[in-house]
Design a protein around this motif. Structure first.
Motif, PDB file in Angstrom:
ATOM      1  N   UNK A   1       0.819  -1.217   0.000  1.00 20.60           N
ATOM      2  CA  UNK A   1       0.000   0.000   0.000  1.00 20.60           C
ATOM      3  C   UNK A   1       0.849   1.262   0.000  1.00 20.60           C
ATOM      4  N   UNK A   2       2.061   1.155  -0.509  1.00 25.17           N
ATOM      5  CA  UNK A   2       2.927   2.327  -0.623  1.00 25.17           C
ATOM      6  C   UNK A   2       2.538   3.148  -1.848  1.00 25.17           C
ATOM      7  N   UNK A   3       2.402   4.456  -1.676  1.00 22.50           N
ATOM      8  CA  UNK A   3       2.025   5.348  -2.762  1.00 22.50           C
ATOM      9  C   UNK A   3       3.264   5.903  -3.460  1.00 22.50           C
ATOM     10  N   UNK A   4       3.162   6.170  -4.751  1.00 24.65           N
ATOM     11  CA  UNK A   4       4.289   6.780  -5.457  1.00 24.65           C
ATOM     12  C   UNK A   4       4.438   8.247  -5.059  1.00 24.65           C
ATOM     13  N   UNK A   5       5.625   8.790  -5.249  1.00 25.17           N
ATOM     14  CA  UNK A   5       5.877  10.199  -4.961  1.00 25.17           C
ATOM     15  C   UNK A   5       6.075  11.006  -6.239  1.00 25.17           C
ATOM     16  N   UNK A   6       6.070  10.350  -7.379  1.00 24.20           N
ATOM     17  CA  UNK A   6       6.230  11.053  -8.654  1.00 24.20           C
ATOM     18  C   UNK A   6       5.398  10.352  -9.720  1.00 24.20           C
ATOM     19  N   UNK A   7       5.254  11.028 -10.869  1.00 22.99           N
ATOM     20  CA  UNK A   7       4.444  10.503 -11.986  1.00 22.99           C
ATOM     21  C   UNK A   7       3.029  10.136 -11.517  1.00 22.99           C
ATOM     22  N   UNK A   8       2.456  10.979 -10.686  1.00 23.08           N
ATOM     23  CA  UNK A   8       1.163  10.677 -10.073  1.00 23.08           C
ATOM     24  C   UNK A   8       0.067  10.513 -11.119  1.00 23.08           C
TER      25      UNK A   8
END
Length: 240
Positions: free
Chosen positions: A83-90
């Protein structure tokens, strides 16, 4: 290539047995993951593809093949695992999450500042500007038609912020020393954002399609018998 029936194997294996590993080729990007990870959200497209009923194609090495750009598939897998969210290319990841119908990821991405401002602020505003998307397409079409043997294409736009501005439209157009048929008109709209905010959106949405564009205020000369209208702007496309 039919997906092997892992369910019977899972029933026969001991509780400590590892989950079946799936080898994937997503548009040329290679991944290894567990079947349980792919099936984590039962209503997702991945759960449907790897639910045992779907027939998937295989590449030359026997990996399950998904004919989709796999540039951001690793981020999708990481969310399914932890469940880790991305920090770029949202925005790009959001597009993939929508394609795979992973609703928890879609919801959390839409709550990030990057997408919240776009979806709740900017897009809600633009939905109140009549024919906004169609006007952007018209601007690009006219600019391309005027690009032959020239470095710049210049299109005139008329921005009417209020219903009162709309009342002056005919007089304003008639006072314009330009081809009146090619003037693209935006507005009026019932929302807080200003004319500058709209122009920023026009520039942003044209440039998002790969064009280089600049917007300049068109200053009209005021004659003795007529008034000057501040509704007009030049949208300048630069081709080289």
């Amino acid at each position: 290539m039919s997906l092997p029936d892992y369910r019977s194997a899972e029933k026969q294996s001991s509780p400590a047995a590892p989950a079946p590993v799936v080898q994937l080729n997503v548009g040329g990007h290679l991944f290894s993951t567990s079947l349980s990870t792919l099936r984590k959200h039962p209503d997702s497209k991945l759960a449907e593809l790897f639910g045992g009923q779907s027939k998937l194609h295989a590449d030359a090495q026997g990996r399950f093949f998904i004919d989709r750009d796999g540039s951001h598939f690793g981020v999708i897998l990481e969310f399914l695992r932890s469940e880790q969210l991305p920090t770029e290319n949202i925005q790009e990841v959001h597009r993939e999450a929508v394609y795979y119908n992973i609703k928890p990821l879609i919801k959390r991405l839409e709550e990030t500042p990057q997408l919240f401002g776009e979806l709740v602020g900017r897009q809600q505003f633009l939905s109140r500007v009549p024919h906004y998307k169609e006007n952007i397409e018209v601007l690009i079409r006219i600019a391309r038609a005027e690009a032959i043997a020239t470095r710049h294409s210049t299109i005139m736009i008329c921005v009417l912020r209020t219903e009162e501005d709309l009342g002056f439209y005919e007089n304003a157009i008639n006072s314009l020393e330009a081809d009146k048929e090619s003037v693209v008109t935006f507005g009026p709209w019932k929302a807080v954002p200003s004319v500058k905010d709209l122009l920023d959106c026009v520039k942003m949405d044209i440039e998002s399609q790969g064009y280089s564009v600049n917007i300049q205020h068109h200053v009209m000369e005021k004659s003795f018998l007529s008034r000057s209208y501040n509704f007009f702007y030049k949208v300048v496309f630069t081709w080289w």
